[in-house]
Scaffold this active site. Structure first.
Site, PDB file in Angstrom:
ATOM      1  N   ASN A  35     -19.722  49.579  12.549  1.00  0.00           N
ATOM      2  CA  ASN A  35     -19.361  50.092  11.228  1.00  0.00           C
ATOM      3  C   ASN A  35     -19.720  49.071  10.171  1.00  0.00           C
ATOM      4  OD1 ASN A  35     -18.216  52.264   9.687  1.00  0.00           O
ATOM      5  ND2 ASN A  35     -16.529  50.898   9.194  1.00  0.00           N
ATOM      6  N   HIS A  38     -12.138  58.027   8.474  1.00  0.00           N
ATOM      7  CA  HIS A  38     -11.125  59.040   8.800  1.00  0.00           C
ATOM      8  C   HIS A  38     -11.586  59.974   9.919  1.00  0.00           C
ATOM      9  CE1 HIS A  38      -7.833  61.808   8.165  1.00  0.00           C
ATOM     10  NE2 HIS A  38      -8.686  62.805   8.005  1.00  0.00           N
ATOM     11  N   ARG A  86     -12.513  70.637  13.045  1.00  0.00           N
ATOM     12  CA  ARG A  86     -13.695  71.515  13.187  1.00  0.00           C
ATOM     13  C   ARG A  86     -14.992  70.697  13.140  1.00  0.00           C
ATOM     14  NH1 ARG A  86     -17.057  70.609   8.671  1.00  0.00           N
ATOM     15  NH2 ARG A  86     -16.864  72.203   7.067  1.00  0.00           N
ATOM     16  N   MET A 129     -23.497  63.569  11.793  1.00  0.00           N
ATOM     17  CA  MET A 129     -22.431  64.366  11.191  1.00  0.00           C
ATOM     18  C   MET A 129     -22.101  63.967   9.753  1.00  0.00           C
ATOM     19  SD  MET A 129     -22.028  66.243  13.764  1.00  0.00           S
ATOM     20  CE  MET A 129     -20.751  67.256  13.066  1.00  0.00           C
ATOM     21  N   GLY A 130     -22.553  62.800   9.304  1.00  0.00           N
ATOM     22  CA  GLY A 130     -22.112  62.300   7.990  1.00  0.00           C
ATOM     23  C   GLY A 130     -22.888  62.870   6.821  1.00  0.00           C
ATOM     24  N   THR A 131     -24.158  63.221   7.039  1.00  0.00           N
ATOM     25  CA  THR A 131     -25.014  63.638   5.923  1.00  0.00           C
ATOM     26  C   THR A 131     -24.768  65.100   5.570  1.00  0.00           C
ATOM     27  OG1 THR A 131     -26.656  61.991   6.479  1.00  0.00           O
ATOM     28  CG2 THR A 131     -27.415  63.830   5.165  1.00  0.00           C
ATOM     29  N   SER A 167     -20.787  57.550   5.303  1.00  0.00           N
ATOM     30  CA  SER A 167     -21.188  58.021   3.969  1.00  0.00           C
ATOM     31  C   SER A 167     -22.457  57.308   3.517  1.00  0.00           C
ATOM     32  CB  SER A 167     -20.074  57.743   2.967  1.00  0.00           C
ATOM     33  OG  SER A 167     -18.840  58.192   3.449  1.00  0.00           O
ATOM     34  N   LYS A 200     -13.202  78.338   1.742  1.00  0.00           N
ATOM     35  CA  LYS A 200     -12.521  77.032   1.707  1.00  0.00           C
ATOM     36  C   LYS A 200     -12.814  76.432   0.345  1.00  0.00           C
ATOM     37  CE  LYS A 200     -13.709  72.849   3.758  1.00  0.00           C
ATOM     38  NZ  LYS A 200     -13.653  71.780   4.781  1.00  0.00           N
ATOM     39  N   GLY A 236     -25.313  68.180  12.100  1.00  0.00           N
ATOM     40  CA  GLY A 236     -24.097  68.939  11.786  1.00  0.00           C
ATOM     41  C   GLY A 236     -23.768  68.820  10.311  1.00  0.00           C
TER      42      GLY A 236
HETATM   43  P1  NAD Z   1     -14.288  57.835   5.170  1.00  0.00           P
HETATM   44  O1  NAD Z   1     -14.389  57.554   3.716  1.00  0.00           O
HETATM   45  O2  NAD Z   1     -12.955  57.807   5.839  1.00  0.00           O
HETATM   46  O3  NAD Z   1     -15.240  56.797   5.979  1.00  0.00           O
HETATM   47  C1  NAD Z   1     -16.539  56.511   5.519  1.00  0.00           C
HETATM   48  C2  NAD Z   1     -17.294  55.795   6.621  1.00  0.00           C
HETATM   49  O4  NAD Z   1     -18.620  55.502   6.155  1.00  0.00           O
HETATM   50  C3  NAD Z   1     -16.687  54.455   7.007  1.00  0.00           C
HETATM   51  O5  NAD Z   1     -16.990  54.232   8.364  1.00  0.00           O
HETATM   52  C4  NAD Z   1     -17.447  53.478   6.101  1.00  0.00           C
HETATM   53  O6  NAD Z   1     -17.432  52.162   6.591  1.00  0.00           O
HETATM   54  C5  NAD Z   1     -18.818  54.085   6.164  1.00  0.00           C
HETATM   55  N1  NAD Z   1     -19.676  53.781   5.010  1.00  0.00           N
HETATM   56  C6  NAD Z   1     -19.372  53.910   3.705  1.00  0.00           C
HETATM   57  N2  NAD Z   1     -20.457  53.587   2.953  1.00  0.00           N
HETATM   58  C7  NAD Z   1     -21.439  53.251   3.824  1.00  0.00           C
HETATM   59  C8  NAD Z   1     -22.783  52.837   3.668  1.00  0.00           C
HETATM   60  N3  NAD Z   1     -23.333  52.703   2.457  1.00  0.00           N
HETATM   61  N4  NAD Z   1     -23.507  52.558   4.767  1.00  0.00           N
HETATM   62  C9  NAD Z   1     -22.964  52.708   6.003  1.00  0.00           C
HETATM   63  N5  NAD Z   1     -21.695  53.101   6.223  1.00  0.00           N
HETATM   64  C10 NAD Z   1     -20.946  53.381   5.137  1.00  0.00           C
HETATM   65  O7  NAD Z   1     -15.027  59.224   5.372  1.00  0.00           O
HETATM   66  P2  NAD Z   1     -14.846  60.278   6.555  1.00  0.00           P
HETATM   67  O8  NAD Z   1     -13.837  61.275   6.153  1.00  0.00           O
HETATM   68  O9  NAD Z   1     -14.743  59.580   7.854  1.00  0.00           O
HETATM   69  O10 NAD Z   1     -16.262  61.023   6.469  1.00  0.00           O
HETATM   70  C11 NAD Z   1     -17.443  60.356   6.870  1.00  0.00           C
HETATM   71  C12 NAD Z   1     -18.642  61.149   6.380  1.00  0.00           C
HETATM   72  O11 NAD Z   1     -18.654  62.437   7.008  1.00  0.00           O
HETATM   73  C13 NAD Z   1     -18.658  61.419   4.884  1.00  0.00           C
HETATM   74  O12 NAD Z   1     -19.976  61.215   4.420  1.00  0.00           O
HETATM   75  C14 NAD Z   1     -18.257  62.890   4.766  1.00  0.00           C
HETATM   76  O13 NAD Z   1     -18.798  63.482   3.603  1.00  0.00           O
HETATM   77  C15 NAD Z   1     -18.890  63.429   6.021  1.00  0.00           C
HETATM   78  N6  NAD Z   1     -18.275  64.673   6.519  1.00  0.00           N
HETATM   79  C16 NAD Z   1     -19.111  65.577   7.090  1.00  0.00           C
HETATM   80  C17 NAD Z   1     -18.593  66.760   7.605  1.00  0.00           C
HETATM   81  C18 NAD Z   1     -19.507  67.738   8.268  1.00  0.00           C
HETATM   82  O14 NAD Z   1     -19.071  68.861   8.573  1.00  0.00           O
HETATM   83  N7  NAD Z   1     -20.724  67.388   8.568  1.00  0.00           N
HETATM   84  C19 NAD Z   1     -17.215  67.013   7.513  1.00  0.00           C
HETATM   85  C20 NAD Z   1     -16.383  66.054   6.960  1.00  0.00           C
HETATM   86  C21 NAD Z   1     -16.932  64.869   6.466  1.00  0.00           C
END
Ligand code: NAD
Length: 321
Positions: A159, A137, A110, A219-221, A199, A67, A292
């Site tokens: 949020n 998203h 996924r 899942m975010g980190t 994020s 990817k 994750g």
């Molecule tokens: P997005 O940009 O659409 O949303 C970001 C989210 O984080 C929003 O809810 C926003 O309000 C919040 N946010 C931003 N800065 C913040 C902060 N300093 N403190 C607290 N909240 C904060 O992004 P997304 O596409 O929803 O992705 C969210 C996260 O998931 C991203 O960090 C992305 O890298 C990660 N991600 C992880 C995987 C995985 O497989 N683990 C896959 C895709 C995305």
């Protein structure tokens, strides 16, 4: 060679297909039948973009590929989503390019499948309240997929940017779950399952806020320096992940590792639970945490499924190389 568009991916790979593909590849990884190659991620010095590759080989599913994509922060102004990716699948016997598959929708589905697999295998069967930290998203995909794993009766969410919560409430409305926007302490006190998908670069959920028996899917980190939960909470939980090497370097456990609170040996691949070689949750009071981090093999698994289903349905474009 097949070309499978974003629209075709949406038509062919739903939540159940993604769940099955991700669960199978986590199981294969834990058995040593599938492995991820080192990830490349670079700032390209143009458009503030981060670009990279995630690749791997699943010998049990015979899926080989990469990817490629990343993050373009100004895309939103151009009417595009900021994360952009495409998947390239190769024939493991010959190296020939087999398919090019759109990766944007598949990344969301996924990632939601990954937390869902963890909920299916690790959350208490009687979990009733689902907590979401984050409303970007990915959050809606996470909510829809998680809601299918237990008989949830309510969603509580927080949020940083409250103006994003109504879009998440719409998803809850759509699937018929009551939705309440709450402060984080209340979220921890109420939720039986918590998904973090932000994020953030600092802990959003603290150890003392989370009740015994909770399952967390963090899942975010997915990058060094990011953090969503307190390192003390990580240290207090029974830890699972998609891949230990990623968890300790770019995942949620990185902070507890660098603080010396835990070591690699405290973390179990969720594939071991799927394969039945680890019991998973062993008591109703245990806090379980799934980190994750997102591995390339997940992308390849769902992309391969998209290519197969699209070809069967006559929806893939065939191109001579
Ligand atoms: P997005 O940009 O659409 O949303 C970001 C989210 O984080 C929003 O809810 C926003 O309000 C919040 N946010 C931003 N800065 C913040 C902060 N300093 N403190 C607290 N909240 C904060 O992004 P997304 O596409 O929803 O992705 C969210 C996260 O998931 C991203 O960090 C992305 O890298 C990660 N991600 C992880 C995987 C995985 O497989 N683990 C896959 C895709 C995305």
């Amino acid at each position: 060679m097949l070309i499978v568009s974003e629209e075709t991916c949406k038509k062919t790979v739903g939540r159940s297909e993604a769940f099955a593909a991700v669960e199978a590849v986590f199981a294969a990884m834990a058995k040593g039948d599938a492995y991820n190659f080192p990830v490349i991620r670079e700032a390209i010095g143009h458009a503030d973009a981060l670009y990279g590759f995630k690749s791997g080989f699943d010998k049990s599913g015979m899926v080989l590929g990469v990817k490629s994509g990343g993050y373009w922060p100004d895309n939103m102004e151009k009417g595009l989503i900021n994360h952009q990716s495409s998947v390239f699948l190769f024939d493991p016997d010959t190296g020939q390019l087999k398919a090019v598959v759109g990766g944007n929708y598949l990344t969301a589905i996924r990632t939601a499948a990954s937390s869902s697999v963890s909920i299916a295998h690790l959350a208490r069967p009687d979990a009733r309240v689902l907590g979401l930290v984050g409303a970007g998203h990915q959050a809606g995909f996470q909510l829809r997929a998680a809601a299918e794993q237990r008989d949830f009766e309510k969603v509580v969410a927080w949020n940083l940017h409250p103006e994003m919560l109504p879009a998440l409430k719409k998803v809850a409305d759509d699937i018929g779950l009551p939705f309440e926007a709450v402060e984080r302490e209340q979220l921890g006190a109420e939720a039986d399952v918590i998904i973090t998908i932000t994020s953030a670069f600092e802990p959003l959920m603290m150890k003392d806020w989370v009740k015994p028996g909770t399952h967390l899917a963090c899942m975010g980190t997915d990058t060094a320096g990011k953090q969503e939960v307190d390192a003390e909470l990580v240290a207090a939980a029974t830890l699972f992940t998609d891949e230990i090497a990623q968890s300790v370097t770019i995942g949620e456990t990185q902070h507890a590792i660098s603080a010396g609170l835990i070591s690699d040996s405290d973390i179990t691949p969720v594939g071991d639970v799927i394969n039945g070689t680890h019991p998973g949750r062993t008591s109703a009071d245990e806090i379980t945490l799934f980190d994750g981090t997102g591995v390339g093999l997940q992308d390849l698994a769902v992309a391969s499924e998209a290519a197969r289903l699209a070809e069967d349905a006559g929806l893939a474009r065939k191109v001579e190389m």
